[in-house]
Every structure is written in C-alpha cells, then in structure tokens.
Design an enzyme around this catalytic site. Structure first.
Site, PDB file in Angstrom:
ATOM      1  N   GLY A  60      45.602  44.310  36.934  1.00  0.00           N
ATOM      2  CA  GLY A  60      47.023  44.156  36.637  1.00  0.00           C
ATOM      3  C   GLY A  60      47.718  43.524  37.824  1.00  0.00           C
ATOM      4  N   GLN A  82      54.658  41.253  43.238  1.00  0.00           N
ATOM      5  CA  GLN A  82      53.552  41.254  44.202  1.00  0.00           C
ATOM      6  C   GLN A  82      53.253  39.864  44.761  1.00  0.00           C
ATOM      7  OE1 GLN A  82      50.993  43.696  41.381  1.00  0.00           O
ATOM      8  NE2 GLN A  82      50.109  44.231  43.347  1.00  0.00           N
ATOM      9  N   CYS A  99      45.260  49.063  44.058  1.00  0.00           N
ATOM     10  CA  CYS A  99      46.288  48.041  43.902  1.00  0.00           C
ATOM     11  C   CYS A  99      45.932  46.848  44.788  1.00  0.00           C
ATOM     12  CB  CYS A  99      47.635  48.631  44.338  1.00  0.00           C
ATOM     13  SG  CYS A  99      48.994  47.474  44.263  1.00  0.00           S
ATOM     14  N   LEU A 100      46.093  45.638  44.274  1.00  0.00           N
ATOM     15  CA  LEU A 100      45.786  44.444  45.076  1.00  0.00           C
ATOM     16  C   LEU A 100      46.681  44.344  46.308  1.00  0.00           C
ATOM     17  CD1 LEU A 100      45.223  41.714  42.315  1.00  0.00           C
ATOM     18  CD2 LEU A 100      43.498  42.985  43.609  1.00  0.00           C
ATOM     19  N   HIS A 125      51.948  51.939  36.612  1.00  0.00           N
ATOM     20  CA  HIS A 125      51.721  51.366  37.940  1.00  0.00           C
ATOM     21  C   HIS A 125      52.442  50.018  38.072  1.00  0.00           C
ATOM     22  CE1 HIS A 125      48.848  50.380  41.396  1.00  0.00           C
ATOM     23  NE2 HIS A 125      49.401  49.218  41.118  1.00  0.00           N
ATOM     24  N   GLU A 126      52.280  49.145  37.069  1.00  0.00           N
ATOM     25  CA  GLU A 126      52.869  47.799  37.158  1.00  0.00           C
ATOM     26  C   GLU A 126      54.390  47.853  37.030  1.00  0.00           C
ATOM     27  OE1 GLU A 126      51.074  45.526  38.259  1.00  0.00           O
ATOM     28  OE2 GLU A 126      49.156  46.512  37.932  1.00  0.00           O
ATOM     29  N   HIS A 139      55.976  48.580  40.233  1.00  0.00           N
ATOM     30  CA  HIS A 139      56.117  47.411  41.110  1.00  0.00           C
ATOM     31  C   HIS A 139      57.451  46.703  40.856  1.00  0.00           C
ATOM     32  CE1 HIS A 139      52.390  47.155  43.296  1.00  0.00           C
ATOM     33  NE2 HIS A 139      51.644  47.173  42.206  1.00  0.00           N
TER      34      HIS A 139
END
Ligand code: NI
Length: 170
Positions: A46, A51, A94-95, A136-137, A140
C-alpha cells in the site's frame, strides 16, 4: 511509468494532512498509476500520496497475495464510515519506516467509502488484512504513521533503525 521517492521517518512532510481531490480526473489517475509503480518498485502492499510528498487524499493498495480475487485498488477520498468494536493486533510495516515492523492494534472490521479510478463511489466492508491496510493508509492521509501507536522509546528505536537502513542504501 514514473516512480517517486518514498519519504521516510522522521520527514515532516509525512505529518501533513492531505486534501480531498475534487474528482478523479486524468491527473489523479496519473498520480494513482505512478503511486502503483512506486509501490511495486519498493515491494509494498500500500502507498499513500502523502508518502511521496503529495498532500492529496489518494492511496493505492495491492493485496492480491492475500485476496487473489481482489484487483489492485486505486482510491481517492477514502472515509471510514463504520468501525467494529472488536480489534486485532498484528505486525505492521510501512515503506516510510523501511525494514521495520511492530504489533499494532486496529479495528477488526470497517466500512469504507471511496472513489475509484473512474470517479465511481463505492462503499465496502473490509476485515482482516484489508481493513488493516485501509486504516494504515488512511492514517497517512491524516499525517499519521503506525509508529505513533507504540511507546515513545520504541518509536525512537524504530526511527533510528529506519534511518540506518536509509543511510545504508545510499
Ligand atoms: Ni505506510
């Protein structure tokens, strides 16, 4: 194909609250495609526009490993309209916090409303990993990162380890 560079903690741009898009037009579709390319290049499941430093409420997700029938999702203006009282604790990564993970508590099931890449409105029920990924997304888009849910000490350690990974990559 275009790829962005994914911002990593503690970059302050990860803390910006993103604005909704007016509608999903060609420019938003382009953003969705570029986010997908970036996500695949970095081996993520994701990615949110925040991000990569673009404060718009746009996310992409690919959970076909877990849900073979679920095509990759391109999403704008997601909104959680219902949350289960039941919660689940699972490992999350997470990236923007490269090569780290922590056990995070999330609502076990949610209802989400969003626009797809054709500007079509959907409302879906999600549970398990799909519900977790949405939460989670969407975090962000509100300037939140999963490390906000762990203790200050653990958060500091995760940030330092992530920074070390970023340094090693250079
Ligand atoms: Ni993330």
């Amino acid at each position: 194909m275009a790829r962005f560079t994914v911002l990593t903690v503690p970059d302050p741009r990860l803390r910006i609250k993103a604005e909704p898009v007016l509608q999903v037009d060609d420019s938003v579709r382009q953003l969705m495609n570029d986010l997908m390319d970036t996500m695949y290049a970095d081996d993520g499941a994701g990615l949110a526009a925040v991000q990569v430093g673009i404060p718009k409420r746009v996310i992409v997700m690919d959970l076909t490993d877990q849900y073979p029938s679920l095509r990759p999702l391109k999403i704008a203006n997601p909104e959680i309209t219902w949350r289960s009282e039941e919660t689940e604790i699972e490992l999350e990564g997470c990236l923007s916090v490269p090569e780290q993970s922590a056990r995070i508590e999330r609502h076990a099931a949610i209802k989400v409303r969003y626009l797809d890449e054709n500007n079509k409105l959907h409302e879906i029920n999600a549970e398990g990993i799909l519900a977790r990924c949405f939460q989670h997304e969407i975090d962000h888009l509100d300037g939140k990162v999963y490390i906000d849910y762990v203790s200050p000490l653990k958060r500091q350690i995760l940030i330092q380890k992530a920074q070390k990974v970023v340094r090693m990559r250079k």
